[in-house]
Scaffold this active site. Sequence first.
Site, PDB file in Angstrom:
ATOM      1  N   ASN A 213     -12.211 -28.376 -44.746  1.00  0.00           N
ATOM      2  CA  ASN A 213     -13.028 -27.158 -44.754  1.00  0.00           C
ATOM      3  C   ASN A 213     -13.902 -27.139 -46.001  1.00  0.00           C
ATOM      4  O   ASN A 213     -13.865 -28.075 -46.803  1.00  0.00           O
ATOM      5  CB  ASN A 213     -12.135 -25.915 -44.643  1.00  0.00           C
ATOM      6  CG  ASN A 213     -11.189 -25.793 -45.818  1.00  0.00           C
ATOM      7  OD1 ASN A 213     -11.608 -25.631 -46.955  1.00  0.00           O
ATOM      8  ND2 ASN A 213      -9.887 -25.890 -45.540  1.00  0.00           N
ATOM      9  N   ASP A 282      -5.057 -24.263 -40.461  1.00  0.00           N
ATOM     10  CA  ASP A 282      -4.042 -23.681 -39.574  1.00  0.00           C
ATOM     11  C   ASP A 282      -3.539 -24.715 -38.568  1.00  0.00           C
ATOM     12  O   ASP A 282      -2.459 -24.564 -38.010  1.00  0.00           O
ATOM     13  CB  ASP A 282      -4.631 -22.477 -38.820  1.00  0.00           C
ATOM     14  CG  ASP A 282      -4.806 -21.293 -39.757  1.00  0.00           C
ATOM     15  OD1 ASP A 282      -3.908 -21.071 -40.592  1.00  0.00           O
ATOM     16  OD2 ASP A 282      -5.853 -20.616 -39.680  1.00  0.00           O
ATOM     17  N   LYS A 292      -8.038 -47.230 -37.944  1.00  0.00           N
ATOM     18  CA  LYS A 292      -9.274 -46.483 -37.722  1.00  0.00           C
ATOM     19  C   LYS A 292      -9.535 -46.331 -36.212  1.00  0.00           C
ATOM     20  O   LYS A 292      -9.465 -47.332 -35.474  1.00  0.00           O
ATOM     21  CB  LYS A 292     -10.427 -47.240 -38.396  1.00  0.00           C
ATOM     22  CG  LYS A 292     -11.724 -46.498 -38.357  1.00  0.00           C
ATOM     23  CD  LYS A 292     -12.829 -47.283 -39.049  1.00  0.00           C
ATOM     24  CE  LYS A 292     -14.164 -46.657 -38.742  1.00  0.00           C
ATOM     25  NZ  LYS A 292     -15.271 -47.525 -39.087  1.00  0.00           N
ATOM     26  N   PHE A 326      -5.425 -14.313 -50.174  1.00  0.00           N
ATOM     27  CA  PHE A 326      -6.860 -14.153 -49.957  1.00  0.00           C
ATOM     28  C   PHE A 326      -7.068 -14.046 -48.441  1.00  0.00           C
ATOM     29  O   PHE A 326      -6.265 -14.587 -47.679  1.00  0.00           O
ATOM     30  CB  PHE A 326      -7.632 -15.370 -50.494  1.00  0.00           C
ATOM     31  CG  PHE A 326      -8.090 -15.217 -51.907  1.00  0.00           C
ATOM     32  CD1 PHE A 326      -7.186 -15.335 -52.952  1.00  0.00           C
ATOM     33  CD2 PHE A 326      -9.421 -14.961 -52.205  1.00  0.00           C
ATOM     34  CE1 PHE A 326      -7.599 -15.189 -54.270  1.00  0.00           C
ATOM     35  CE2 PHE A 326      -9.850 -14.814 -53.515  1.00  0.00           C
ATOM     36  CZ  PHE A 326      -8.939 -14.923 -54.551  1.00  0.00           C
ATOM     37  N   LYS A 340      -3.160  -9.176 -42.348  1.00  0.00           N
ATOM     38  CA  LYS A 340      -2.548 -10.292 -43.103  1.00  0.00           C
ATOM     39  C   LYS A 340      -1.667  -9.766 -44.232  1.00  0.00           C
ATOM     40  O   LYS A 340      -0.596 -10.296 -44.509  1.00  0.00           O
ATOM     41  CB  LYS A 340      -3.636 -11.220 -43.667  1.00  0.00           C
ATOM     42  CG  LYS A 340      -4.293 -12.073 -42.587  1.00  0.00           C
ATOM     43  CD  LYS A 340      -5.452 -12.911 -43.110  1.00  0.00           C
ATOM     44  CE  LYS A 340      -6.129 -13.609 -41.937  1.00  0.00           C
ATOM     45  NZ  LYS A 340      -7.375 -14.299 -42.286  1.00  0.00           N
ATOM     46  N   LYS A 344       2.148 -10.948 -43.829  1.00  0.00           N
ATOM     47  CA  LYS A 344       2.621 -11.958 -44.785  1.00  0.00           C
ATOM     48  C   LYS A 344       3.416 -11.330 -45.933  1.00  0.00           C
ATOM     49  O   LYS A 344       3.763 -12.008 -46.890  1.00  0.00           O
ATOM     50  CB  LYS A 344       1.433 -12.776 -45.302  1.00  0.00           C
ATOM     51  CG  LYS A 344       0.664 -13.459 -44.143  1.00  0.00           C
ATOM     52  CD  LYS A 344      -0.337 -14.495 -44.607  1.00  0.00           C
ATOM     53  CE  LYS A 344      -1.196 -14.979 -43.429  1.00  0.00           C
ATOM     54  NZ  LYS A 344      -1.741 -16.326 -43.599  1.00  0.00           N
TER      55      LYS A 344
HETATM   56  O1  PMT Z   1     -12.796 -22.783 -53.133  1.00  0.00           O
HETATM   57  P1  PMT Z   1     -14.086 -22.004 -53.150  1.00  0.00           P
HETATM   58  O2  PMT Z   1     -15.268 -22.854 -52.684  1.00  0.00           O
HETATM   59  O3  PMT Z   1     -14.353 -21.332 -54.464  1.00  0.00           O
HETATM   60  O4  PMT Z   1     -13.985 -20.836 -52.034  1.00  0.00           O
HETATM   61  C1  PMT Z   1     -13.077 -19.788 -52.245  1.00  0.00           C
HETATM   62  C2  PMT Z   1     -12.362 -19.389 -50.939  1.00  0.00           C
HETATM   63  C3  PMT Z   1     -13.379 -18.851 -49.944  1.00  0.00           C
HETATM   64  C4  PMT Z   1     -11.632 -20.585 -50.322  1.00  0.00           C
HETATM   65  C5  PMT Z   1     -11.321 -18.265 -51.343  1.00  0.00           C
HETATM   66  O5  PMT Z   1     -12.002 -17.190 -51.904  1.00  0.00           O
HETATM   67  C6  PMT Z   1     -10.517 -17.810 -50.124  1.00  0.00           C
HETATM   68  O6  PMT Z   1     -10.905 -16.904 -49.396  1.00  0.00           O
HETATM   69  N1  PMT Z   1      -9.333 -18.440 -49.892  1.00  0.00           N
HETATM   70  C7  PMT Z   1      -8.481 -18.191 -48.728  1.00  0.00           C
HETATM   71  C8  PMT Z   1      -8.965 -19.013 -47.554  1.00  0.00           C
HETATM   72  C9  PMT Z   1      -8.090 -18.856 -46.324  1.00  0.00           C
HETATM   73  O7  PMT Z   1      -7.465 -19.799 -45.909  1.00  0.00           O
HETATM   74  O8  PMT Z   1      -8.023 -17.634 -45.868  1.00  0.00           O
HETATM   75  P2  PMT Z   1      -7.199 -17.195 -44.529  1.00  0.00           P
HETATM   76  O9  PMT Z   1      -7.697 -15.823 -44.288  1.00  0.00           O
HETATM   77  O10 PMT Z   1      -7.359 -18.213 -43.451  1.00  0.00           O
HETATM   78  O11 PMT Z   1      -5.703 -17.186 -44.988  1.00  0.00           O
HETATM   79  C10 PMT Z   1      -5.066 -16.014 -45.508  1.00  0.00           C
HETATM   80  C11 PMT Z   1      -4.104 -16.391 -46.625  1.00  0.00           C
HETATM   81  O12 PMT Z   1      -3.024 -17.187 -46.101  1.00  0.00           O
HETATM   82  C12 PMT Z   1      -4.723 -17.228 -47.730  1.00  0.00           C
HETATM   83  O13 PMT Z   1      -4.208 -16.786 -48.956  1.00  0.00           O
HETATM   84  C13 PMT Z   1      -4.286 -18.664 -47.420  1.00  0.00           C
HETATM   85  O14 PMT Z   1      -4.133 -19.448 -48.612  1.00  0.00           O
HETATM   86  C14 PMT Z   1      -2.932 -18.440 -46.756  1.00  0.00           C
HETATM   87  N2  PMT Z   1      -2.625 -19.452 -45.714  1.00  0.00           N
HETATM   88  C15 PMT Z   1      -3.415 -19.605 -44.629  1.00  0.00           C
HETATM   89  C16 PMT Z   1      -3.054 -20.515 -43.643  1.00  0.00           C
HETATM   90  C17 PMT Z   1      -1.894 -21.278 -43.788  1.00  0.00           C
HETATM   91  N3  PMT Z   1      -1.548 -22.174 -42.872  1.00  0.00           N
HETATM   92  N4  PMT Z   1      -1.137 -21.123 -44.880  1.00  0.00           N
HETATM   93  C18 PMT Z   1      -1.456 -20.211 -45.847  1.00  0.00           C
HETATM   94  O15 PMT Z   1      -0.753 -20.069 -46.845  1.00  0.00           O
END
Ligand code: PMT
Length: 413
Positions: A213, A282, A292, A326, A340, A344
């Site tokens: 990503n 995810d 490959k 986040f 979330k 969580k």
């Molecule tokens: O790295 P940069 O370029 O500075 O960009 C910053 C950012 C956009 C990545 C950051 O600000 C941000 O939003 N990070 C969270 C990205 C994310 O995966 O968001 P989500 O809404 O899909 O997930 C929610 C939360 O669950 C997040 O804290 C994530 O770390 C966590 N998660 C998600 C999926 C997963 N399988 N395991 C997790 O722990």
Amino acid sequence: MNTSVLQGKKIVVGVTGGIAVYKAVDVVSKLRKAGAEVHVMMTREATEFVTELTFREISGQPVAQDMWAKVQQYNVEHIALANLADLMLIVPATANILAKAAQGIADDLVTTTLLATKAPLFFAPAMNTNMLEHPATQHNLTLLRERGAHIIEPATGHLACGVEGKGRLPEPAVIVEAVLDYFAEAKSLQGKKVLVTAGGTEEPLDPVRFLGNRSTGRMGYAIAEAAARRGAETILVTGPTGLDLPVGVRAIKVRSAREMEQAVLEEYDSTDVVIKAAAVADYRPKETSSQKIKKSDGELTLTLVRNPDILYELGQKKKHQLLVGFAAETNDLEDYAKKKLEKKNLDFIVANDVSAKDAGFGTDTNRVQIFYRDGREESQPLMSKTKLAGLILDRVKEHLNEMYEGIDLFSKG
Ligand code: PMT
């Protein structure tokens, strides 16, 4: 005012040539009374307003002013001052010194020391309103702020040039308070273990390809850097990024979501605060080819399977930890973020609209809404990721204080 944080701190004060120099004398006096060792350096223009003798008497230290003065002891003065400083404060800061500092000009002792130091920089600007509002000065202030310098806002009032307006040097107590706050903040997370995740995960398809990503790691690295600066034992679990590791953190480098899960779980029990800024995949490919994958004429179908939701797992296992997530959304930000937060089991969630050009992935700035478990919420304007990192840690500190206030240390059983 908690003055004990200044005990033993070495502060280098650069005095430049403005009418407010007389207030710098009081600043030096107050810093010294609060326990700091204060070293003053003056520009030639500053000595037109107040003599070197005044600062020598008030600081109890020799005053540095001339790069080319006859050497008393062999110690390159600007480098010695640059190295010894725990903090450097320019007071008053004229438009000229701001311009030189912003451009990296080093043509006297003060500017050369500014360029040579790695200490945190504080500027207390004082000048005529028009000079302050001039786009050149505003641009220089922006440049300095972006590089992490602290600008102590000029006050509004009667100026020496006879007009009313913004540009007055703030009262010495206000300037000293800003320095005190800085050192108090520097210890605010001492004794805490903070784990930050950053960057994106890579889910391998074959030895040369992966699903990834757009996360660059900037948000998470800014948080880890700020946590270390505030005295926390800081663990940075990071996906692949092009960034230099922040000073003072222990980094654990991972690639996939499952590697990140393992690294985070190993540290979790002894961790006080987790901040999950990483963008975690995810899904991952069901199969990873050991060779490959060759192209063929037809379509290629990938089957993806669910990755663990690390933050959900942490929420389930939560004991004493403070959990900050986040939410990266392109629509219905508030609704998804609140879901979330609940699902969580987080203490608060920082939601960013990643469809905005100046926020989210790959930018130096971010614009967020923060949602708390107790129903409070706040909207923050666009700001640098560095500034946002500090703001998130301020909220973490407030939560930790509330958590410890809630514990009755004297109850039995
Ligand atoms: O790295 P940069 O370029 O500075 O960009 C910053 C950012 C956009 C990545 C950051 O600000 C941000 O939003 N990070 C969270 C990205 C994310 O995966 O968001 P989500 O809404 O899909 O997930 C929610 C939360 O669950 C997040 O804290 C994530 O770390 C966590 N998660 C998600 C999926 C997963 N399988 N395991 C997790 O722990």
